[in-house]
Motif scaffolding. Structure first.
Motif, PDB file in Angstrom:
ATOM      1  N   SER A 172      30.524  42.276  41.150  1.00 38.96           N
ATOM      2  CA  SER A 172      31.718  42.781  41.060  1.00 38.96           C
ATOM      3  C   SER A 172      32.952  42.093  40.591  1.00 38.96           C
ATOM      4  CB  SER A 172      32.312  43.286  42.743  1.00 38.96           C
ATOM      5  OG  SER A 172      32.180  42.176  43.462  1.00 38.96           O
ATOM      6  N   GLU A 173      32.765  40.887  40.541  1.00 40.71           N
ATOM      7  CA  GLU A 173      33.930  40.030  40.008  1.00 40.71           C
ATOM      8  C   GLU A 173      33.695  40.369  38.321  1.00 40.71           C
ATOM      9  OE1 GLU A 173      32.829  36.367  42.105  1.00 40.71           O
ATOM     10  OE2 GLU A 173      34.399  36.609  43.530  1.00 40.71           O
ATOM     11  N   GLN A 199      35.153  43.674  37.487  1.00 43.24           N
ATOM     12  CA  GLN A 199      36.644  43.889  37.455  1.00 43.24           C
ATOM     13  C   GLN A 199      37.160  43.379  36.287  1.00 43.24           C
ATOM     14  OE1 GLN A 199      38.415  41.386  40.468  1.00 43.24           O
ATOM     15  NE2 GLN A 199      40.475  41.898  40.100  1.00 43.24           N
ATOM     16  N   ASN A 222      36.150  44.043  33.324  1.00 41.99           N
ATOM     17  CA  ASN A 222      36.045  45.231  32.430  1.00 41.99           C
ATOM     18  C   ASN A 222      35.711  44.594  30.938  1.00 41.99           C
ATOM     19  OD1 ASN A 222      36.012  47.801  31.760  1.00 41.99           O
ATOM     20  ND2 ASN A 222      38.352  47.767  31.593  1.00 41.99           N
ATOM     21  N   GLY A 261      41.114  44.274  32.791  1.00 40.54           N
ATOM     22  CA  GLY A 261      41.162  44.469  34.059  1.00 40.54           C
ATOM     23  C   GLY A 261      42.269  44.215  34.927  1.00 40.54           C
ATOM     24  N   SER A 308      44.127  41.382  35.518  1.00 41.87           N
ATOM     25  CA  SER A 308      43.803  40.234  36.364  1.00 41.87           C
ATOM     26  C   SER A 308      43.721  39.028  35.819  1.00 41.87           C
ATOM     27  CB  SER A 308      42.505  40.523  37.357  1.00 41.87           C
ATOM     28  OG  SER A 308      41.447  40.302  36.635  1.00 41.87           O
ATOM     29  N   SER A 318      40.391  35.522  42.017  1.00 39.99           N
ATOM     30  CA  SER A 318      41.202  36.613  40.943  1.00 39.99           C
ATOM     31  C   SER A 318      42.716  37.044  41.602  1.00 39.99           C
ATOM     32  CB  SER A 318      40.396  37.610  40.360  1.00 39.99           C
ATOM     33  OG  SER A 318      39.273  37.145  39.772  1.00 39.99           O
ATOM     34  N   SER A 328      45.984  39.977  40.698  1.00 40.42           N
ATOM     35  CA  SER A 328      46.217  41.184  39.753  1.00 40.42           C
ATOM     36  C   SER A 328      47.573  40.637  39.046  1.00 40.42           C
ATOM     37  CB  SER A 328      46.439  41.929  41.077  1.00 40.42           C
ATOM     38  OG  SER A 328      45.361  42.471  41.570  1.00 40.42           O
TER      39      SER A 328
END
Length: 367
Positions: free
Chosen positions: A267-268, A271, A273, A295, A297, A311, A313
């Motif tokens: 999932s990390e 994120q 992308n 992403g 982030s 991480s 945002s």
């Protein structure tokens, strides 16, 4: 984590109009501390100097977009063309003026990055010789007229960021592995056969010392940073299809060892992308930071434990630099914001400045 503690705004709403009508702007005051390229609201390109508070020291309109920049000495800086650009710009940071334009040789274009030799006499530029379909490091003198005096084969296509190891005699280069041609702009012409790699080159002879490849041939190695002990941290851009089974995008390496992906959950990685824009390292080499505009982030990495820490945002974030006197990272984004990542007493973000009329480009460089 949301941006907090917005401290000030830079430039009024009319700054873009002033830039367009007045041309180059020079601001009296503090010396230049950071370098960045930027775009204005109308899509124009400019070269920026910023002081320690994130305020502009100069703003120079140019015809083509720049990517990264480097100080040549305590007065001159060079801004590298964004690939497939053919012009780099030399700026007098004290006067806030454009001093010279460095043109690519026929059949070649610049690839966005460069580094200065340990003795400050030579500039090494990643360059793509598209007519020969080979990557080269073009060697130029750092003094006017910035003559080209040699080249080194990078043993791969699409060389991007490069850096000197602490010995001052070894160059590390990230070969993105993607075949392009200026007639097709940035279109990728060899996705099925692309061959990314990271290479170590001996400066005095050009000898290939070591070449490493990621586990998948469509993981394009692009950005890197080097610690004081010679450890290299590398950020990649994934050209595979889909995010169902994401590939690692951040690695570390020491000469003579294996390329090690950092440990992070699926999932990390998802994120991020498939896209890392910049890498930066803390002064002690224990922490790395990566940015991903796709992403939205930034990620903090434990170099010792080889793992993802956390991480944060930040929208459209790309530029990243370590600020040693404040013991923290600084990042910039496409919204004209500059944001500190404080590490003590616990990681937190602080918005230190914002331009409403300029969008910072991919890299933020400490002078």
């Amino acid at each position: 984590m949301s941006l907090i503690n917005r401290r000030r705004l830079l430039w009024g709403a009319g700054a873009g109009a002033v830039l367009a009508s007045a041309g180059a702007l020079h601001f009296a005051g503090s010396p230049t501390r950071f370098l960045s390229a930027a775009d204005d609201a109308e899509g124009g390109h400019c070269l920026l100097g910023l002081d320690a508070a994130g305020e502009p020291t100069y703003c120079l309109p140019v015809p083509y977009r720049a990517h990264e920049a480097r100080a040549l000495d305590n007065r001159l800086a060079i801004y590298f063309a964004r690939r497939p650009g053919r012009q780099c710009y030399v700026v007098d940071m004290r006067a806030g003026t454009l001093l010279a334009t460095l043109d690519a040789q026929p059949g070649e274009h610049f690839c966005g990055h460069g580094v200065v030799s340990a003795d400050s006499r030579h500039l090494f530029l990643t360059t793509y010789a598209f007519e020969r379909e080979m990557g080269v490091v073009a060697i130029h003198e750092t003094a006017p007229p910035f003559a080209r005096v040699g080249q080194i084969d990078t043993h791969g296509l699409d060389p991007h960021q490069l850096a000197l190891l602490p010995d001052g005699a070894t160059l590390v280069v990230a070969n993105g592995g993607i075949l392009t041609h200026p007639d097709s702009e940035r279109e990728m012409l060899n996705l099925d056969t692309m061959d990314p790699s990271m290479v170590y080159l001996q400066l005095d002879s050009g000898k290939l010392l070591e070449q490493l490849r990621p586990s998948h041939h469509q993981i394009s190695l692009r950005h890197l940073a080097v610690s004081a002990d010679g450890t290299v941290v590398i950020g990649a851009q994934d050209q595979t299809s889909g995010l169902e089974h994401p590939n690692p995008l951040v690695f570390q390496h020491r000469l003579g060892s294996e390329l090690r992906p950092f440990e992070a959950s699926a999932s990390e990685w998802r994120q991020m992308n498939q896209y890392i824009a910049s890498m930066a390292l803390s002064a002690d080499g224990r922490l790395a930071l990566s940015t991903t505009p796709r992403g939205n982030s930034i990620s903090l990495w434990d170099m010792v434990g080889n793992r993802h820490i956390r991480s944060f945002s930040v929208r459209d974030v790309a530029g990243a630099s370590w600020v040693p006197e404040h013991n923290r990272f600084l990042v910039s984004n496409g919204l004209g914001q500059m944001v500190y990542l404080h590490l003590q007493p616990e990681p937190r973000l602080e918005l230190i400045s914002r331009s409403v009329s300029l969008r910072w480009d991919n890299h933020l460089i400490l002078v």
